[in-house]
Scaffold this motif. Structure first.
Motif, PDB file in Angstrom:
ATOM      1  N   UNK A   7     -24.690  47.002  35.561  1.00 22.85           N
ATOM      2  CA  UNK A   7     -23.773  46.298  34.683  1.00 22.85           C
ATOM      3  C   UNK A   7     -24.056  46.829  33.289  1.00 22.85           C
ATOM      4  N   UNK A   8     -23.028  47.352  32.642  1.00 30.02           N
ATOM      5  CA  UNK A   8     -23.175  47.946  31.315  1.00 30.02           C
ATOM      6  C   UNK A   8     -22.418  47.123  30.289  1.00 30.02           C
ATOM      7  N   UNK A   9     -22.999  46.992  29.100  1.00 33.22           N
ATOM      8  CA  UNK A   9     -22.391  46.263  27.990  1.00 33.22           C
ATOM      9  C   UNK A   9     -22.072  47.271  26.893  1.00 33.22           C
ATOM     10  N   UNK A  10     -20.847  47.210  26.361  1.00 38.11           N
ATOM     11  CA  UNK A  10     -20.413  48.101  25.284  1.00 38.11           C
ATOM     12  C   UNK A  10     -20.121  47.279  24.034  1.00 38.11           C
ATOM     13  N   UNK A  11     -20.678  47.691  22.890  1.00 36.30           N
ATOM     14  CA  UNK A  11     -20.379  47.053  21.610  1.00 36.30           C
ATOM     15  C   UNK A  11     -19.194  47.784  20.998  1.00 36.30           C
ATOM     16  N   UNK A  12     -18.030  47.187  21.050  1.00 35.23           N
ATOM     17  CA  UNK A  12     -16.809  47.830  20.569  1.00 35.23           C
ATOM     18  C   UNK A  12     -16.650  47.741  19.061  1.00 35.23           C
ATOM     19  N   UNK A  17     -18.641  55.225  15.612  1.00 34.04           N
ATOM     20  CA  UNK A  17     -17.926  56.036  16.585  1.00 34.04           C
ATOM     21  C   UNK A  17     -17.861  55.398  17.950  1.00 34.04           C
ATOM     22  N   UNK A  18     -18.019  56.231  18.965  1.00 36.52           N
ATOM     23  CA  UNK A  18     -17.899  55.775  20.357  1.00 36.52           C
ATOM     24  C   UNK A  18     -18.984  54.755  20.690  1.00 36.52           C
ATOM     25  N   UNK A  19     -18.614  53.713  21.413  1.00 37.72           N
ATOM     26  CA  UNK A  19     -19.613  52.708  21.797  1.00 37.72           C
ATOM     27  C   UNK A  19     -20.636  53.285  22.767  1.00 37.72           C
ATOM     28  N   UNK A  20     -21.875  52.862  22.594  1.00 33.62           N
ATOM     29  CA  UNK A  20     -22.976  53.305  23.452  1.00 33.62           C
ATOM     30  C   UNK A  20     -23.251  52.211  24.480  1.00 33.62           C
TER      31      UNK A  20
END
Length: 88
Positions: A7-12, A17-20
């Motif tokens: 399960x991955x969480x992205x900080x938008x 730049x691109x979310x890590x």
């Protein structure tokens, strides 16, 4: 060797730049659903093994617990029972 599902969480809101992606959990079964609570502090992830994992997002995705759904309803109310298994 068994397959693990993440399960991955992205900080938008990342202004650089691109979310890590940040990994917040691993499962031995397919993850069927994810949902946040109203204030976004807790993430629930449901797996095909009938378990629900809870993660504290404000603490970096720390696991709060693993729950298994009991397959039955109370005859007097629409409640389900869950049992907790420690994740320590």
């Amino acid at each position: 060797m068994s397959t693990l599902y993440e399960v991955l969480l992205f900080d938008l809101t990342n202004p650089s730049g691109a979310p890590v992606p940040q990994q917040v959990g691993e499962f031995e079964s397919y993850v069927n659903s994810v949902a946040f609570n109203a204030d976004g502090s807790t993430l629930a992830a449901g797996s095909s093994d009938n378990s629900v994992h809870l993660f504290d997002i404000r603490a970096g995705g720390h696991a709060l617990g693993k729950f298994f759904l009991v397959q039955g309803l109370s005859p007097l109310s629409a409640r389900r029972a869950c049992s907790r298994m420690d994740t320590a």
